[in-house]
Scaffold this motif. Structure first.
Motif, PDB file in Angstrom:
ATOM      1  N   GLY A 311       6.750   5.370  -2.052  1.00 12.94           N
ATOM      2  CA  GLY A 311       5.808   4.866  -3.037  1.00 12.94           C
ATOM      3  C   GLY A 311       4.575   4.230  -2.428  1.00 12.94           C
ATOM      4  N   LEU A 312       4.343   4.438  -1.131  1.00  9.76           N
ATOM      5  CA  LEU A 312       3.186   3.834  -0.456  1.00  9.76           C
ATOM      6  C   LEU A 312       1.904   4.501  -0.915  1.00  9.76           C
ATOM      7  N   GLU A 313       0.880   3.710  -1.206  1.00  7.57           N
ATOM      8  CA  GLU A 313      -0.423   4.214  -1.629  1.00  7.57           C
ATOM      9  C   GLU A 313      -1.432   4.053  -0.506  1.00  7.57           C
ATOM     10  N   TRP A 314      -2.518   4.810  -0.635  1.00  9.57           N
ATOM     11  CA  TRP A 314      -3.542   4.794   0.410  1.00  9.57           C
ATOM     12  C   TRP A 314      -4.149   3.414   0.570  1.00  9.57           C
ATOM     13  N   GLU A 315      -4.304   2.668  -0.501  1.00  7.34           N
ATOM     14  CA  GLU A 315      -4.903   1.344  -0.435  1.00  7.34           C
ATOM     15  C   GLU A 315      -4.071   0.352   0.353  1.00  7.34           C
ATOM     16  N   ASP A 316      -2.809   0.668   0.646  1.00  5.84           N
ATOM     17  CA  ASP A 316      -1.944  -0.232   1.404  1.00  5.84           C
ATOM     18  C   ASP A 316      -1.520   0.367   2.746  1.00  5.84           C
ATOM     19  N   ALA A 317      -2.231   1.381   3.224  1.00  3.24           N
ATOM     20  CA  ALA A 317      -1.846   2.062   4.464  1.00  3.24           C
ATOM     21  C   ALA A 317      -2.466   1.444   5.706  1.00  3.24           C
ATOM     22  N   GLY A 318      -3.362   0.490   5.563  1.00  2.00           N
ATOM     23  CA  GLY A 318      -4.051  -0.085   6.712  1.00  2.00           C
ATOM     24  C   GLY A 318      -3.319  -1.268   7.309  1.00  2.00           C
ATOM     25  N   PRO A 319      -3.862  -1.819   8.389  1.00  3.10           N
ATOM     26  CA  PRO A 319      -3.233  -2.973   9.044  1.00  3.10           C
ATOM     27  C   PRO A 319      -3.627  -4.276   8.367  1.00  3.10           C
ATOM     28  N   ALA A 320      -2.839  -5.306   8.593  1.00  7.64           N
ATOM     29  CA  ALA A 320      -3.201  -6.635   8.115  1.00  7.64           C
ATOM     30  C   ALA A 320      -4.306  -7.238   8.959  1.00  7.64           C
TER      31      ALA A 320
END
Length: 497
Positions: A311-320
């Motif tokens: 359920g991972l979306e592109w908006e949450d694929a980056g680093p913190a």
């Protein structure tokens, strides 16, 4: 007894594109030479001292164009790279922080850098398989990602390997006929096997009534096997562009890409690509997420095995958080360093020349090798090979001694290229990048030694992507970043320098 000699084909004859202009000046430098001489001649009619000053200024301008590195960069290009790094460091763009407590709009973990404005959408191909489409609004580019599981060359007849290589060359040649295709990238990613897939397949199948000894053996296999194995993934990113000034609906573009996917996959299967399928938007986001945070690789595999997806979306694929330095790029749980190709193997090589570079490297968390291809249309290919042929013949007839012998070799190579192009072969520009990710900055020296040994075995010449580590890291991701499409200076002007 048979006396037939088995011959294995070799590959080579790749040549660096000839720079237009006189010698090392390039096209811009050539215009500067003739323009400066004409200006000095006109000024000499008024004052010889002023003409001498014009010539001195011309020499000061042209001398940096003549001093070049091994990969062809001149002093001006090196200076621009350093100025760009100082500018990014001054405005704070070398540090990236995202999430709910950051100043980023939306409070999510969007990928940084070249991926900041990317929009992810999804379509379905003719077989109703989902595929992700990455849209770059600034450049109006669209990228689709294909995943495949190559068969490998172990225990395969050499004749079959030769057929695969020929089919791969034919697939690349067909890319030149793909409408609006800007380029392709093949990314081979290797990492230590976390054992999640093996455990999810074996442990649930162990019977409760199994003997204790058999149960202990299976559990030990699940525990010990991943330490000596690795996982390998191959991705192919194809980037298409929309013609300038032509307005086209995004859904129409996605529908057109969906029609092309089955044909592209069929060509990959014939070239030894094994099982090939398009990657969904969720799968692309997972690959990017794991690249920025290698520590979550096992968790991603476990969740996908249990629930069929993350359920991972592109908006949450980056680093913190991510920090770029001169020679490294630190991102969440990993530290990466990237290298760029400066010189392809000289002479001829076997089909297995890159095998060692593509295999998993010891003491690394992840390694990605990205091959970039820019297909050239048949009309332009014919003009390029004919220009190289004429230039090689001119050099062969104007030199003496060793220079003439080397020029004769250039003539033979140019004639072979022209003959192959006339028979239907495609002309493709290519490059290569390597990114190695480790757990801490203390491990980077060992990783550099590993890459240096691998490049020697592959007969490549690589240089660290200093002062552009973040951009190089992004280019090795399967997201369709083509370096020549994202430069401030147009590619045509760079070639003229």
């Amino acid at each position: 007894m048979s006396t037939d000699v088995v011959t294995h084909p070799t590959y080579g004859n790749w040549r660096r594109p000839r720079r237009p202009g006189l010698g090392a000046f390039g096209l811009v430098g050539t215009f500067g030479v003739f323009g400066g001489l004409v200006l000095a001649l006109l000024v000499s009619l008024i004052s010889l001292l002023a003409a001498a000053g014009v010539i001195a200024l011309m020499v000061m301008f042209l001398l940096p164009l003549m001093i070049r590195t091994q990969d062809g960069r001149n002093v001006y290009q090196l200076l621009m790279l350093r100025l760009g790094w100082l500018r990014r460091k001054a405005n704070g763009s070398t540090t990236y922080v995202s999430g709910p407590l950051s100043q980023r709009p939306g409070g999510r973990f969007r990928p940084p850098g070249l991926l900041t404005r990317v929009v992810m959408t999804e379509g379905r191909d003719a077989y109703d398989r989902p595929f992700g489409v990455l849209h770059y609004p600034g450049k109006n580019l669209y990228t689709i990602v294909l995943g495949c599981e190559p068969d490998g060359g172990s225990l395969v007849d050499p004749d079959q390997v030769d057929v695969w290589v020929a089919s791969w060359g034919e697939w690349l040649a067909r890319l030149a006929h793909e409408p609006q295709l800007r380029g392709a990238a093949v990314i081979v990613e290797t990492a230590p096997d976390p054992g999640t897939r093996l455990a999810s397949e074996v442990l649930p199948r162990i019977s409760d009534n199994a003997p204790a000894a058999a149960r202990a053996v299976m559990e030990e296999v699940v525990y010990r096997y991943p330490s000596a194995s690795s996982e390998m993934h191959t991705y192919i990113a194809l980037t298409y562009g929309v013609r300038a000034g032509k307005k086209q609906d995004q859904q129409d573009i996605i529908a057109e890409l969906a029609i092309r996917i089955p044909g592209l996959l069929a060509g990959l299967v014939g070239a030894g690509g094994g099982s090939a399928a398009p990657l969904s938007a969720e799968r692309v986001a997972e690959v990017v997420r794991v690249a920025y945070d290698p520590a979550v690789a096992g968790e991603v595999l476990s969740v996908r095995a249990q629930h069929g997806g993350t359920g991972l979306e592109w908006e949450d694929a980056g680093p913190a958080a991510a920090v770029e330095t001169v020679n490294a790029y630190q991102h969440d749980s990993g530290v990466s360093r990237s290298w760029l190709l400066t010189l392809a193997p000289r002479g001829t090589v076997r089909s297995s020349v890159l095998r060692g570079l593509l295999e998993a490297a010891p003491n690394t968390r992840r390694k990605r090798v990205a091959l970039f291809y820019r297909p050239i249309d048949p009309g332009t290919s014919a003009r390029i090979v004919e220009a190289d042929r004429r230039a090689a013949q001119f050099m062969a007839t104007s030199g003496r001694g060793m220079i003439q012998a080397r020029a004769a070799s250039e003539v033979r190579a140019a004639e072979q290229t022209a003959a192959e192009e006339a028979s239907g072969a495609g002309l493709v520009e290519f490059s290569l990048m390597v990114t190695v990710t480790v757990d801490s900055a203390d491990q980077l020296p060992d990783a550099s030694v590993t890459v240096r040994n691998l490049q020697s075995a592959a007969r490549l010449s690589l240089r660290p992507a200093d002062r552009m580590q973040a951009a190089a890291f992004t280019c090795t991701l399967p997201v369709g970043i083509l370096p020549w499409e994202h430069t401030l200076i147009p590619r045509e002007l760079q070639e003229a320098l």
